[in-house]
Design an enzyme around this catalytic site. Structure first.
Site, PDB file in Angstrom:
ATOM      1  N   SER A 138      50.373  33.667 -32.567  1.00 15.02           N
ATOM      2  CA  SER A 138      51.093  33.107 -31.420  1.00 15.02           C
ATOM      3  C   SER A 138      52.631  33.203 -31.756  1.00 15.02           C
ATOM      4  CB  SER A 138      50.794  31.669 -31.671  1.00 15.02           C
ATOM      5  OG  SER A 138      51.587  30.714 -30.895  1.00 15.02           O
ATOM      6  N   TYR A 151      49.686  23.356 -35.759  1.00 12.19           N
ATOM      7  CA  TYR A 151      49.499  24.706 -35.039  1.00 12.19           C
ATOM      8  C   TYR A 151      50.415  25.553 -35.619  1.00 12.19           C
ATOM      9  CZ  TYR A 151      48.718  28.020 -31.481  1.00 12.19           C
ATOM     10  OH  TYR A 151      48.289  29.016 -30.714  1.00 12.19           O
ATOM     11  N   ALA A 153      52.003  25.931 -38.445  1.00  9.49           N
ATOM     12  CA  ALA A 153      51.401  26.063 -39.990  1.00  9.49           C
ATOM     13  C   ALA A 153      50.209  27.207 -39.838  1.00  9.49           C
ATOM     14  CB  ALA A 153      51.335  24.994 -40.474  1.00  9.49           C
ATOM     15  N   SER A 154      49.303  26.692 -38.997  1.00  9.97           N
ATOM     16  CA  SER A 154      48.023  27.676 -38.896  1.00  9.97           C
ATOM     17  C   SER A 154      48.106  29.207 -38.368  1.00  9.97           C
ATOM     18  CB  SER A 154      46.982  26.955 -38.010  1.00  9.97           C
ATOM     19  OG  SER A 154      47.280  26.884 -36.715  1.00  9.97           O
ATOM     20  N   LYS A 155      49.104  29.364 -37.468  1.00  7.85           N
ATOM     21  CA  LYS A 155      49.340  30.451 -37.083  1.00  7.85           C
ATOM     22  C   LYS A 155      50.623  31.369 -37.811  1.00  7.85           C
ATOM     23  CE  LYS A 155      46.923  30.378 -33.071  1.00  7.85           C
ATOM     24  NZ  LYS A 155      45.527  31.542 -33.206  1.00  7.85           N
TER      25      LYS A 155
END
Length: 256
Positions: A138, A151, A153-155
């Site tokens: 992203s 979000y 952190a995850s991407k």
């Protein structure tokens, strides 16, 4: 891509299905892995309607065992794997001090952990094919978004995972890239607007577009535009491209 085999996690979703249809148009064998139910069956039927060979596999990407089983079943059905596309993802926004542990676990498990364990299981098959891994990250994996820390952190993790794996797997002939879209016109963005837009989901979407440099001409990216780029990255002509985090965002991240 004729007779190459493509496994798409999140294959029943907007970008995942668009990617499946793009590869199917070239005659690739397509495996859709997603949560079981009508959505997965309908996606498989759409791909089958192109004349391509298709297999739909139920997958809870949060489970490491399920990730490993999915890769094994996919490779057994097709006799190997050429491309893995990690398109599964969930969105979360809100203040950091309101995030629960289950919220954190769900977003990281779907957006990052599952992608890693699918890749891990697929490496031997992709090495045999000198294959390609595409992780859909992203623009929020490249720059911070206020109110979306989990979000991001995850991407962000998925972006650096892609870079690290590109270096590790290059000697085995595997290329790894992260595609980093901005806002894409899919059911996911409609869910975002309905969930977080309060009484004005259309206003929520207008605020998203307000960050785009095109002004009144701003629009959401189409899933087919993402799919076309992913398809290109898997072609022999894209051989030098590995370890890249490639934004498709109308320039939103260009000024950071």
């Amino acid at each position: 891509m004729t007779q190459r085999t493509v496994l798409i996690a999140g294959g029943a979703g907007g970008m995942g299905l668009a990617t499946a249809l793009r590869f199917a148009a070239d005659g690739a064998r397509v495996i859709l892995a997603d949560l079981p139910g009508p959505k997965l069956r309908d996606a498989a039927a759409r791909v089958a309607g192109t004349g391509a060979a298709v297999l739909d596999l139920p997958l809870d990407i949060r489970s490491v065992d399920a990730c490993r089983e999915t890769v094994a079943r996919a490779a057994d059905w097709a006799g190997g794997l050429d491309v893995l596309v990690n398109a599964a993802g969930v969105w979360l926004e809100g203040p950091a001090d309101a995030v629960s542990e289950p919220d954190w676990d769900r977003v990281l498990d779907v957006n990052l952990k599952g992608a890693f364990f699918l890749i891990s299981a697929a490496i031997p098959f992709l090495a045999a094919a000198r294959g390609v891994i595409i992780n859909i990250a992203s623009d929020a994996g490249l720059v911070g978004n206020s109110g979306a820390a989990v979000y991001c952190a995850s991407k962000g993790g998925l972006v650096l995972l892609s870079k690290a794996l590109a270096l590790e797997l290059a000697p085995r002939g595997i290329r790894v890239n992260a595609v980093c879209p901005g806002d894409v016109a899919t059911p996911m963005i409609e869910h975002q607007a309905a969930t977080y837009g309060g009484d004005d989901p259309d206003g929520y979407k207008r605020r998203l577009l307000g960050h785009y440099p095109q002004g009144d001409q701003a629009r959401f990216i189409q899933a087919e535009e993402i799919a076309g780029f992913i398809h290109y990255l898997c072609q022999p002509g894209a051989a030098p491209i590995t370890g890249a985090a490639l934004p498709i965002d109308f320039g939103v991240t260009a000024g950071y």
